[in-house]
Design a protein around this motif. Sequence first.
Motif, PDB file in Angstrom:
ATOM      1  N   ALA A  91     -39.123   6.731   6.348  1.00 25.21           N
ATOM      2  CA  ALA A  91     -38.460   8.031   6.481  1.00 25.21           C
ATOM      3  C   ALA A  91     -38.874   9.017   5.407  1.00 25.21           C
ATOM      4  CB  ALA A  91     -36.947   7.845   6.441  1.00 25.21           C
ATOM      5  N   SER A  92     -39.300   8.516   4.242  1.00 20.69           N
ATOM      6  CA  SER A  92     -39.618   9.426   3.141  1.00 20.69           C
ATOM      7  C   SER A  92     -41.099   9.797   3.091  1.00 20.69           C
ATOM      8  CB  SER A  92     -39.207   8.789   1.807  1.00 20.69           C
ATOM      9  OG  SER A  92     -39.856   7.528   1.628  1.00 20.69           O
ATOM     10  N   HIS A  93     -42.000   8.837   3.336  1.00 18.89           N
ATOM     11  CA  HIS A  93     -43.445   9.101   3.258  1.00 18.89           C
ATOM     12  C   HIS A  93     -44.161   8.417   4.421  1.00 18.89           C
ATOM     13  CE1 HIS A  93     -41.969   9.583  -0.897  1.00 18.89           C
ATOM     14  NE2 HIS A  93     -42.892  10.524  -1.000  1.00 18.89           N
ATOM     15  N   PRO A  94     -43.893   8.810   5.650  1.00 15.76           N
ATOM     16  CA  PRO A  94     -44.530   8.130   6.785  1.00 15.76           C
ATOM     17  C   PRO A  94     -46.039   8.326   6.837  1.00 15.76           C
ATOM     18  CG  PRO A  94     -43.345  10.075   7.535  1.00 15.76           C
ATOM     19  CD  PRO A  94     -42.990   9.891   6.096  1.00 15.76           C
ATOM     20  N   THR A  95     -46.533   9.485   6.414  1.00 17.01           N
ATOM     21  CA  THR A  95     -47.979   9.725   6.434  1.00 17.01           C
ATOM     22  C   THR A  95     -48.689   8.817   5.451  1.00 17.01           C
ATOM     23  OG1 THR A  95     -47.568  12.035   7.037  1.00 17.01           O
ATOM     24  CG2 THR A  95     -49.766  11.484   6.226  1.00 17.01           C
ATOM     25  N   LEU A  96     -48.133   8.677   4.243  1.00 14.00           N
ATOM     26  CA  LEU A  96     -48.712   7.763   3.251  1.00 14.00           C
ATOM     27  C   LEU A  96     -48.674   6.330   3.760  1.00 14.00           C
ATOM     28  CD1 LEU A  96     -49.790   7.124   0.423  1.00 14.00           C
ATOM     29  CD2 LEU A  96     -47.420   7.044  -0.379  1.00 14.00           C
ATOM     30  N   LEU A  97     -47.578   5.942   4.363  1.00 13.06           N
ATOM     31  CA  LEU A  97     -47.457   4.596   4.906  1.00 13.06           C
ATOM     32  C   LEU A  97     -48.485   4.353   6.009  1.00 13.06           C
ATOM     33  CD1 LEU A  97     -45.846   1.939   4.889  1.00 13.06           C
ATOM     34  CD2 LEU A  97     -44.315   2.952   6.582  1.00 13.06           C
ATOM     35  N   ALA A  98     -48.735   5.360   6.825  1.00 12.39           N
ATOM     36  CA  ALA A  98     -49.741   5.228   7.885  1.00 12.39           C
ATOM     37  C   ALA A  98     -51.132   5.049   7.303  1.00 12.39           C
ATOM     38  CB  ALA A  98     -49.698   6.454   8.796  1.00 12.39           C
ATOM     39  N   ALA A  99     -51.436   5.760   6.208  1.00  9.75           N
ATOM     40  CA  ALA A  99     -52.754   5.642   5.594  1.00  9.75           C
ATOM     41  C   ALA A  99     -52.951   4.290   4.930  1.00  9.75           C
ATOM     42  CB  ALA A  99     -52.949   6.759   4.570  1.00  9.75           C
ATOM     43  N   VAL A 100     -51.894   3.729   4.358  1.00 11.00           N
ATOM     44  CA  VAL A 100     -52.009   2.464   3.633  1.00 11.00           C
ATOM     45  C   VAL A 100     -52.026   1.273   4.591  1.00 11.00           C
ATOM     46  CG1 VAL A 100     -50.876   0.933   1.970  1.00 11.00           C
ATOM     47  CG2 VAL A 100     -50.967   3.404   1.542  1.00 11.00           C
ATOM     48  N   SER A 104     -48.245   1.523  13.392  1.00 11.13           N
ATOM     49  CA  SER A 104     -47.957   2.414  14.515  1.00 11.13           C
ATOM     50  C   SER A 104     -46.585   3.066  14.363  1.00 11.13           C
ATOM     51  CB  SER A 104     -48.026   1.643  15.831  1.00 11.13           C
ATOM     52  OG  SER A 104     -49.332   1.176  16.079  1.00 11.13           O
ATOM     53  N   SER A 105     -45.626   2.345  13.789  1.00 13.72           N
ATOM     54  CA  SER A 105     -44.307   2.930  13.561  1.00 13.72           C
ATOM     55  C   SER A 105     -44.382   4.084  12.578  1.00 13.72           C
ATOM     56  CB  SER A 105     -43.340   1.861  13.052  1.00 13.72           C
ATOM     57  OG  SER A 105     -43.822   1.275  11.853  1.00 13.72           O
ATOM     58  N   ALA A 106     -45.228   3.967  11.550  1.00 16.30           N
ATOM     59  CA  ALA A 106     -45.389   5.063  10.589  1.00 16.30           C
ATOM     60  C   ALA A 106     -46.065   6.262  11.243  1.00 16.30           C
ATOM     61  CB  ALA A 106     -46.197   4.587   9.388  1.00 16.30           C
ATOM     62  N   ILE A 107     -47.043   6.015  12.095  1.00 14.07           N
ATOM     63  CA  ILE A 107     -47.712   7.117  12.793  1.00 14.07           C
ATOM     64  C   ILE A 107     -46.726   7.830  13.714  1.00 14.07           C
ATOM     65  CG2 ILE A 107     -49.538   7.692  14.445  1.00 14.07           C
ATOM     66  CD1 ILE A 107     -51.061   5.232  13.359  1.00 14.07           C
ATOM     67  N   GLY A 108     -45.936   7.062  14.460  1.00 20.82           N
ATOM     68  CA  GLY A 108     -44.935   7.660  15.335  1.00 20.82           C
ATOM     69  C   GLY A 108     -43.894   8.451  14.555  1.00 20.82           C
ATOM     70  N   ALA A 109     -43.455   7.902  13.418  1.00 16.95           N
ATOM     71  CA  ALA A 109     -42.468   8.611  12.602  1.00 16.95           C
ATOM     72  C   ALA A 109     -43.050   9.895  12.035  1.00 16.95           C
ATOM     73  CB  ALA A 109     -41.982   7.709  11.484  1.00 16.95           C
ATOM     74  N   PHE A 113     -41.768  13.790  12.748  1.00 15.14           N
ATOM     75  CA  PHE A 113     -41.443  14.761  11.718  1.00 15.14           C
ATOM     76  C   PHE A 113     -42.299  16.019  11.862  1.00 15.14           C
ATOM     77  CE2 PHE A 113     -39.478  11.150   9.540  1.00 15.14           C
ATOM     78  CZ  PHE A 113     -38.320  11.739   9.047  1.00 15.14           C
ATOM     79  N   ALA A 114     -43.538  15.851  12.345  1.00 14.56           N
ATOM     80  CA  ALA A 114     -44.385  17.022  12.581  1.00 14.56           C
ATOM     81  C   ALA A 114     -43.809  17.902  13.683  1.00 14.56           C
ATOM     82  CB  ALA A 114     -45.802  16.571  12.943  1.00 14.56           C
ATOM     83  N   ARG A 115     -43.167  17.287  14.661  1.00 10.77           N
ATOM     84  CA  ARG A 115     -42.570  18.048  15.762  1.00 10.77           C
ATOM     85  C   ARG A 115     -41.469  18.985  15.265  1.00 10.77           C
ATOM     86  NH1 ARG A 115     -41.675  17.610  21.347  1.00 10.77           N
ATOM     87  NH2 ARG A 115     -40.508  19.477  21.935  1.00 10.77           N
ATOM     88  N   ILE A 116     -40.716  18.575  14.249  1.00  9.58           N
ATOM     89  CA  ILE A 116     -39.629  19.425  13.722  1.00  9.58           C
ATOM     90  C   ILE A 116     -40.076  20.205  12.493  1.00  9.58           C
ATOM     91  CG2 ILE A 116     -37.876  17.898  14.656  1.00  9.58           C
ATOM     92  CD1 ILE A 116     -37.473  16.749  11.875  1.00  9.58           C
ATOM     93  N   GLY A 117     -41.393  20.244  12.233  1.00  7.44           N
ATOM     94  CA  GLY A 117     -41.933  21.085  11.175  1.00  7.44           C
ATOM     95  C   GLY A 117     -41.896  20.503   9.783  1.00  7.44           C
ATOM     96  N   GLN A 118     -41.722  19.198   9.642  1.00  8.82           N
ATOM     97  CA  GLN A 118     -41.649  18.591   8.319  1.00  8.82           C
ATOM     98  C   GLN A 118     -42.907  17.795   7.960  1.00  8.82           C
ATOM     99  OE1 GLN A 118     -38.024  16.385   7.699  1.00  8.82           O
ATOM    100  NE2 GLN A 118     -36.715  18.029   8.476  1.00  8.82           N
ATOM    101  N   ALA A 119     -43.949  17.925   8.741  1.00  8.29           N
ATOM    102  CA  ALA A 119     -45.222  17.252   8.453  1.00  8.29           C
ATOM    103  C   ALA A 119     -46.312  17.937   9.253  1.00  8.29           C
ATOM    104  CB  ALA A 119     -45.146  15.765   8.793  1.00  8.29           C
ATOM    105  N   ASP A 120     -47.579  17.668   8.882  1.00 13.85           N
ATOM    106  CA  ASP A 120     -48.738  18.208   9.597  1.00 13.85           C
ATOM    107  C   ASP A 120     -49.261  17.139  10.549  1.00 13.85           C
ATOM    108  OD1 ASP A 120     -48.687  20.652   8.231  1.00 13.85           O
ATOM    109  OD2 ASP A 120     -49.780  19.781   6.539  1.00 13.85           O
ATOM    110  N   SER A 231     -35.306  13.027  18.492  1.00 17.41           N
ATOM    111  CA  SER A 231     -34.745  11.709  18.839  1.00 17.41           C
ATOM    112  C   SER A 231     -35.412  10.604  18.022  1.00 17.41           C
ATOM    113  CB  SER A 231     -34.929  11.447  20.329  1.00 17.41           C
ATOM    114  OG  SER A 231     -34.275  12.428  21.101  1.00 17.41           O
ATOM    115  N   ALA A 232     -36.736  10.686  17.891  1.00 21.28           N
ATOM    116  CA  ALA A 232     -37.447   9.693  17.093  1.00 21.28           C
ATOM    117  C   ALA A 232     -37.080   9.813  15.619  1.00 21.28           C
ATOM    118  CB  ALA A 232     -38.950   9.841  17.277  1.00 21.28           C
ATOM    119  N   VAL A 233     -36.907  11.033  15.128  1.00 18.47           N
ATOM    120  CA  VAL A 233     -36.511  11.237  13.737  1.00 18.47           C
ATOM    121  C   VAL A 233     -35.151  10.611  13.473  1.00 18.47           C
ATOM    122  CG1 VAL A 233     -35.879  12.969  12.015  1.00 18.47           C
ATOM    123  CG2 VAL A 233     -37.918  13.291  13.425  1.00 18.47           C
TER     124      VAL A 233
END
Length: 272
Positions: A91-100, A104-109, A113-120, A231-233
Motif C-alpha cells: 500500500a505504501s510503495h507498490p511501484t518499488l515492490l513491483a521493481a524488486v 503481480s499484486s504489486a503491479i495491480g496495486a 493507485f495510478a487510476r486515482i492519480g497517486q502514481a504514474d 475498488s482495488a485500492v
Amino acid sequence: MSDRDEAPTAPDTAPEPTSGGTERPTEPVKRRSRWRREYSPEEIEAAKQQWRDMRPWESPMPRADKVLMGCLVGALVLGLATLPIRPFLLASHPTLLAAVTGSSSAIGAGSAFARIGQADLWLVIVAGIVGKAKFDWLWWWAGRRWGAKGVKLFVPTDRAQRFVERVRSWPLWAMFLLVIAAALPGVPSVLVYLLAGLAGLSLVGFLLASIIGAGLMTELVAGLGYTLGQSAVDVVLLVDRYALWITLSIAVLIAFQAGRAQNKKQKAAAKR
C-alpha cells in the motif's frame, strides 16, 4: 534407610584405576540417538559419487561457475527475504515492490493507485517489466554453460530430462516463442529459460523474448488494476491494515511446513 527408599543409580562411567592406585573417571559413554542412523562407508562414498555425477561444473569449481551459482543463490534469497515485508510495501510503495519482486499484486496495486492519480502508470509498467525479467538471464546462462546437467540439477524430473532431448532439435524461433510464453502463470519458467540457453538461443534474442513476455503480462495485470481503480485500492488498503497479521501467518505456515517435513524425515529414519 527404609526398604522403600530408592538406591542411588550407578553413574554411566566407572572410575578407572591408574598406575599410582588413584582412580580417575573414564570418558562418558556416548549413547546413540534412536533418530540418528549410522551410514556405512560404502553409502557415504556412493552419495559422494552421486553428487559428483550430478554437479554440472568441474572440480575445482571455476570462477565463472562460482559467480553464476552465487548470483542464482542471491536471487533466491532476495525473493525469500522480501516475503515478510511485501504486505507492508503493497500500500505504501507498490511501484518499488513491483521493481524488486515483479509481483503481480504489486503491479495491480500500483496501477490502481495510478487510476486515482497517486502514481504514474507508465512507471508502474516499467517497474513491473524490470521486476519480472531482471533475473531471467541467469537461468539462460546456467543452461548455456552447464547444458543438460544444469537442467538436471535444478529440475531433476524424468519429464524434464526427456524434454531436453526433444528441445535440441527445435528451431530457435520456436524457443523464442516459448520464452515469451514462460511469463504466463503455470508455465515452468525456470525450465524454459534453462532450455533456451541449452538450445543455443542468443542472449540478445533471449532478453528480447523475456522482456516481451514480461511486458505482456505486466500490461495485462496493470490493465486490470487500472480498470478496477478505487475498488482495488480499497482492497490494498485493507491488506495493509492487517499486514502484520498476514506476515505472522505466513511465518507460522512456513514454520509448520518445515516442522512437519522434519518429522516425516525422522519417522522415515526410525523405520530403517
